[in-house]
Design an enzyme around this catalytic site. Structure first.
Site, PDB file in Angstrom:
ATOM      1  N   GLY A 180       0.809  -1.214   0.000  1.00 17.19           N
ATOM      2  CA  GLY A 180       0.000   0.000   0.000  1.00 17.19           C
ATOM      3  C   GLY A 180       0.846   1.269   0.000  1.00 17.19           C
ATOM      4  N   THR A 181       1.948   1.241   0.731  1.00 19.35           N
ATOM      5  CA  THR A 181       2.798   2.433   0.828  1.00 19.35           C
ATOM      6  C   THR A 181       3.325   2.813  -0.550  1.00 19.35           C
ATOM      7  OG1 THR A 181       3.426   1.844   3.073  1.00 19.35           O
ATOM      8  CG2 THR A 181       4.912   3.338   1.908  1.00 19.35           C
TER       9      THR A 181
ATOM     10  N   CYS B  12       1.482   2.052  12.914  1.00 22.20           N
ATOM     11  CA  CYS B  12       2.501   2.719  12.101  1.00 22.20           C
ATOM     12  C   CYS B  12       3.114   3.892  12.847  1.00 22.20           C
ATOM     13  CB  CYS B  12       1.893   3.229  10.810  1.00 22.20           C
ATOM     14  SG  CYS B  12       0.890   2.002   9.999  1.00 22.20           S
TER      15      CYS B  12
HETATM   16  N1  PMP Z   1      -2.827   2.991   3.923  1.00 24.29           N
HETATM   17  C1  PMP Z   1      -3.496   2.590   5.017  1.00 24.29           C
HETATM   18  C2  PMP Z   1      -4.828   3.180   5.305  1.00 24.29           C
HETATM   19  C3  PMP Z   1      -2.933   1.631   5.872  1.00 24.29           C
HETATM   20  O1  PMP Z   1      -3.590   1.243   6.965  1.00 24.29           O
HETATM   21  C4  PMP Z   1      -1.661   1.092   5.558  1.00 24.29           C
HETATM   22  C5  PMP Z   1      -0.997   0.060   6.453  1.00 24.29           C
HETATM   23  N2  PMP Z   1      -0.896   0.435   7.804  1.00 24.29           N
HETATM   24  C6  PMP Z   1      -1.004   1.529   4.389  1.00 24.29           C
HETATM   25  C7  PMP Z   1      -1.640   2.478   3.595  1.00 24.29           C
HETATM   26  C8  PMP Z   1       0.310   0.972   3.989  1.00 24.29           C
HETATM   27  O2  PMP Z   1       0.158  -0.311   3.436  1.00 24.29           O
HETATM   28  P1  PMP Z   1       1.366  -1.358   3.396  1.00 24.29           P
HETATM   29  O3  PMP Z   1       1.559  -1.852   4.790  1.00 24.29           O
HETATM   30  O4  PMP Z   1       0.887  -2.439   2.469  1.00 24.29           O
HETATM   31  O5  PMP Z   1       2.553  -0.642   2.850  1.00 24.29           O
END
Ligand code: PMP
Length: 385
Positions: A71-72, A323
């Site tokens: 997601g990041t 996070c």
């Molecule tokens: N967006 C949201 C809303 C998330 O909750 C997260 C993960 N905490 C991310 C982005 C990042 O995703 P990833 O862990 O797959 O990099």
């Protein structure tokens, strides 16, 4: 002691059916999908088949899916991808974004882009009218989170997409918390870009995707190979892609059934807390909220202390956002909702997944009041109240 996992918003346990589907792609089907001999092209077929399942899950076309590491990276690709393409301009976002959006946008602000950070109401809702008012002639992008990872509040993404379209501004939504839990149809919503990540819905880590609507042009961030139609270089994470495809297929069939069970567990715990523990604040919108998240502020005590005490009892939860844990500042999301510092500090997030059972909630109901009571007895603020 049985471990109880109630932090499914941080990540989820992998569904074993997904693991079984992935295993052959680590060992006998290890070939590079870009290799032109038969074994390579067979892997390519599997990758493209998985891409179809993933696209189908959100009602996109396969060529509208770009694989990323999660997601990041998908959020970075969407935002920097538009910003680098345009070179300059104005971006609209909200104050309650995940840090992978906020920090990317702050980085662009330092590089000269102008930013509007929209306020939210006490439930964490962005008013679509505020989005409309913030749009300028030089606005190049709007990025608003779909469901918030700390409080679960769900935005009116369809309405925001409509406004963005009227004004001709590309619209990205961080759908990481939403996809896999509620039905997401990108065509019906009218969004231009959407990020999602399967480790948040019982799929593998290290793989994610950005949906980019046909016709939306973004700059590439990772140069090197021809993969992903030159939009993201690097040998594909084949086992991850296979697992991503499988979990999308499973969630499509099972989401509605799991939803009822998970909501029941969440409501059971939340009602217990409201009825049995005084001086608490349940966060997020009462209705427009993900059914898997319960974010609660326990007044007069510290969330970190609650978390550690629950951990001693084998219960995993988080305080604010996983996070941002490690920082002493209360979460930016809670502060943006107008929750005073001293209340925000007492926040705990319980988040449920498909493998939680009633026993888990019963155990928390047994332990939590004792922990809260013990900490409050030690708190000078509780004494003075
Ligand atoms: N967006 C949201 C809303 C998330 O909750 C997260 C993960 N905490 C991310 C982005 C990042 O995703 P990833 O862990 O797959 O990099």
């Amino acid at each position: 002691m049985k471990k109880i996992y109630l932090d499914n918003t941080a990540t989820t346990p992998l569904d074993e059916r997904v693991l079984n589907e992935m295993i052959p792609f680590f060992v006998e089907k290890f070939h590079n999908p870009s290799s032109i001999y038969l074994s390579g092209s067979e892997i390519r077929k599997h990758v493209e088949n998985a891409r179809k399942k993933i696209a189908d899950f959100i009602n996109a076309l396969p060529e509208e899916i770009i694989f990323t590491s999660g997601g990041t990276e998908a959020n970075n690709l969407a935002i920097k991808g538009i910003a680098f393409k345009k070179g300059k301009g104005h971006i609209i976002t909200s104050k309650i974004e995940h840090l992978s959006v906020l920090e990317t946008i702050k980085y662009l602000e330092k590089k000269g882009f102008e930013i509007t950070y929209l306020d939210v109401d006490k439930y964490g809702i962005v008013d679509p009218n505020d989005v409309r008012k913030a749009i300028r002639n030089d606005t190049i992008l709007i990025s608003i989170i779909f469901a918030n990872n700390e409080i679960g509040t769900i935005q009116d993404i369809k309405e925001i997409a409509k406004i963005a379209k009227e004004k001709g501004v590309p619209f990205h939504t961080d759908g990481v918390m939403m996809v896999g839990w509620e039905k997401v149809d990108v065509k019906e919503l009218g969004v231009d870009m959407l990020s999602f990540s399967p480790h948040k819905f019982h799929g593998p880590k290290g793989i994610g995707a950005l949906y980019v609507r046909k016709g939306i042009l973004i700059e590439n961030l990772i140069h090197g190979g021809l993969q992903e139609k030159k939009r993201r270089g690097g040998t594909e994470n084949v086992p991850g892609i296979i697992g991503f495809g499988k979990i999308c297929e499973l969630r499509k069939e099972e989401m509605e059934k799991d939803k009822e069970k998970i909501k029941k567990l969440r409501d059971n715990l939340e009602n217990f807390i409201k009825e049995n523990i005084p001086e608490v604040l349940i966060l997020g919108h009462p209705l427009k909220r993900l059914y898997s998240i319960s974010s609660v502020c326990f007044k007069y005590i510290e969330g970190e202390s609650i978390l550690l005490n629950l951990d001693f009892e084998g219960i995993c939860v988080s305080s604010g956002s996983a996070c941002t844990s490690g920082s002493l500042e209360p979460s930016h999301v809670l502060l943006a909702m107008g929750i005073p510092h001293e209340i925000a500090h007492g926040n705990i997030r319980f988040s449920f997944g498909k493998f939680n059972e009633e026993d888990d909630v019963e155990r928390v109901k047994e332990v939590l009041p004792k922990v809260i009571n013990k900490l409050r007895q030690m708190s000078p603020f509780w004494e003075k109240k």
